[in-house]
Motif scaffolding. Structure first.
Motif, PDB file in Angstrom:
ATOM      1  N   GLY A 135       7.456  -5.876  -9.635  1.00 53.15           N
ATOM      2  CA  GLY A 135       6.891  -5.491  -8.426  1.00 53.15           C
ATOM      3  C   GLY A 135       8.217  -5.609  -7.351  1.00 53.15           C
ATOM      4  N   SER A 137       9.379  -3.992  -2.944  1.00 55.51           N
ATOM      5  CA  SER A 137       9.119  -3.318  -1.594  1.00 55.51           C
ATOM      6  C   SER A 137       9.435  -1.910  -1.940  1.00 55.51           C
ATOM      7  CB  SER A 137       9.818  -3.664  -0.457  1.00 55.51           C
ATOM      8  OG  SER A 137      11.120  -3.604  -0.939  1.00 55.51           O
ATOM      9  N   TYR A 140       6.697  -0.305  -3.697  1.00 59.51           N
ATOM     10  CA  TYR A 140       5.462  -0.262  -2.903  1.00 59.51           C
ATOM     11  C   TYR A 140       5.774   1.342  -2.007  1.00 59.51           C
ATOM     12  CZ  TYR A 140       2.939  -0.887   1.565  1.00 59.51           C
ATOM     13  OH  TYR A 140       1.992  -0.603   2.607  1.00 59.51           O
ATOM     14  N   HIS A 141       6.716   1.763  -1.409  1.00 61.13           N
ATOM     15  CA  HIS A 141       6.936   2.803  -0.927  1.00 61.13           C
ATOM     16  C   HIS A 141       7.065   3.977  -1.893  1.00 61.13           C
ATOM     17  CE1 HIS A 141       8.088   1.206   2.889  1.00 61.13           C
ATOM     18  NE2 HIS A 141       8.936   0.275   2.356  1.00 61.13           N
ATOM     19  N   HIS A 143       4.794   3.998  -4.332  1.00 61.43           N
ATOM     20  CA  HIS A 143       3.454   4.263  -4.285  1.00 61.43           C
ATOM     21  C   HIS A 143       2.952   5.142  -3.228  1.00 61.43           C
ATOM     22  CE1 HIS A 143       1.870   1.641  -7.911  1.00 61.43           C
ATOM     23  NE2 HIS A 143       2.850   0.846  -7.345  1.00 61.43           N
ATOM     24  N   ARG A 144       3.432   4.584  -2.083  1.00 62.06           N
ATOM     25  CA  ARG A 144       3.041   5.723  -0.882  1.00 62.06           C
ATOM     26  C   ARG A 144       3.538   6.809  -0.992  1.00 62.06           C
ATOM     27  NH1 ARG A 144       3.733   2.822   4.610  1.00 62.06           N
ATOM     28  NH2 ARG A 144       2.454   4.453   5.182  1.00 62.06           N
ATOM     29  N   ALA A 150      -0.899   0.820  -3.333  1.00 65.53           N
ATOM     30  CA  ALA A 150       0.043   0.201  -4.066  1.00 65.53           C
ATOM     31  C   ALA A 150      -0.529  -1.102  -4.920  1.00 65.53           C
ATOM     32  CB  ALA A 150       0.810  -0.544  -3.157  1.00 65.53           C
ATOM     33  N   CYS A 154       3.583  -4.951  -5.959  1.00 65.26           N
ATOM     34  CA  CYS A 154       4.344  -4.173  -5.068  1.00 65.26           C
ATOM     35  C   CYS A 154       3.803  -4.695  -3.647  1.00 65.26           C
ATOM     36  CB  CYS A 154       4.420  -2.876  -5.210  1.00 65.26           C
ATOM     37  SG  CYS A 154       5.326  -2.439  -6.778  1.00 65.26           S
ATOM     38  N   LYS A 155       2.584  -4.753  -3.519  1.00 58.63           N
ATOM     39  CA  LYS A 155       2.004  -5.002  -2.184  1.00 58.63           C
ATOM     40  C   LYS A 155       2.636  -6.313  -1.739  1.00 58.63           C
ATOM     41  CE  LYS A 155      -2.178  -3.622  -1.590  1.00 58.63           C
ATOM     42  NZ  LYS A 155      -3.619  -3.463  -1.646  1.00 58.63           N
ATOM     43  N   GLN A 158       6.088  -6.272  -0.784  1.00 58.41           N
ATOM     44  CA  GLN A 158       6.243  -5.762   0.477  1.00 58.41           C
ATOM     45  C   GLN A 158       6.046  -6.674   1.664  1.00 58.41           C
ATOM     46  OE1 GLN A 158       8.049  -3.190   1.640  1.00 58.41           O
ATOM     47  NE2 GLN A 158       7.093  -3.056   3.854  1.00 58.41           N
TER      48      GLN A 158
END
Length: 203
Positions: A135, A137, A140-141, A143-144, A150, A154-155, A158
């Motif tokens: 995982g 950041s 995370y992005h 996922h968005r 997320a 990843c969360k 981030q």
């Protein structure tokens, strides 16, 4: 395919290429262009072009296509004739999506959908790499961008990144916000020598 095309040509009278084949294999661009125009109304245009593409004919006009036209389809990509008789990729793929721009036109809905699917597949492949690393950041992005919540890994990555950024911000040197300082003045005090200088506090 060779025997099929040959049989079709025998059974089809009045074919321009059989009446005079020289323009179809001419070194002159003008004569080849005339041969291409003659192919536009030929009932065997499609099987003739298919034969030339499948057998990689490097010379001549076949089914209204030149060697340059056929070169892009040597890898077996599906093709079609458009309404103007031009050889083109069959729509519905990333390659066909890009080809639309080469033709200076907007991609069709089918190719746009194929492109969107291609982009999503690439993003998910990149996300899989981030997941393999535990995982991040960046994940995370991704996922968005993909429009989904997320994952916990990843969360968490981030959150750590954001906390580290805030910590760096607190440690950065602060700029001076005004205050009273000392400045050098060229004014001389009463009774002092002409070259004497005094220091005054700046407002």
């Amino acid at each position: 395919m060779t025997s099929t095309l040959h049989d079709l040509m025998i059974r089809t009278p009045g074919l321009p290429c059989r009446l005079d084949h020289e323009p179809f294999f001419s070194d002159q661009a003008r004569e080849r262009a005339a041969a291409v125009r003659q192919c536009q109304t030929c009932p065997l245009r499609t099987p003739c072009a298919a034969y030339a593409i499948e057998t990689r004919q490097a010379h001549g006009v076949w089914g209204g296509t030149t060697a340059a036209d056929r070169r892009s389809f040597r890898d077996g990509r599906p093709w079609r004739f458009d309404e103007h008789g031009q050889l083109r990729l069959v729509c519905g793929s990333e390659a066909a999506y890009r080809a639309h721009f080469g033709y200076r036109e907007q991609p069709c809905d089918e190719c746009t959908a194929a492109h969107d699917a291609h982009v999503e597949a690439e993003r998910r492949a990149r996300l899989a790499v981030e997941h393999e690393a535990g995982g991040s950041s960046r994940g995370y992005h991704l996922h968005r961008v993909l429009g989904e919540p997320a994952c916990d890994e990843c969360k968490g990555a981030q959150a750590k990144r954001s906390a580290a950024d805030r910590a760096r911000g607190r440690k950065s040197p602060q700029r001076a916000r005004g205050g009273r300082g000392v400045r050098k003045s060229t004014d001389t005090a009463p009774g002092a020598p002409a070259d004497a200088q005094t220091f005054q506090r700046a407002a």
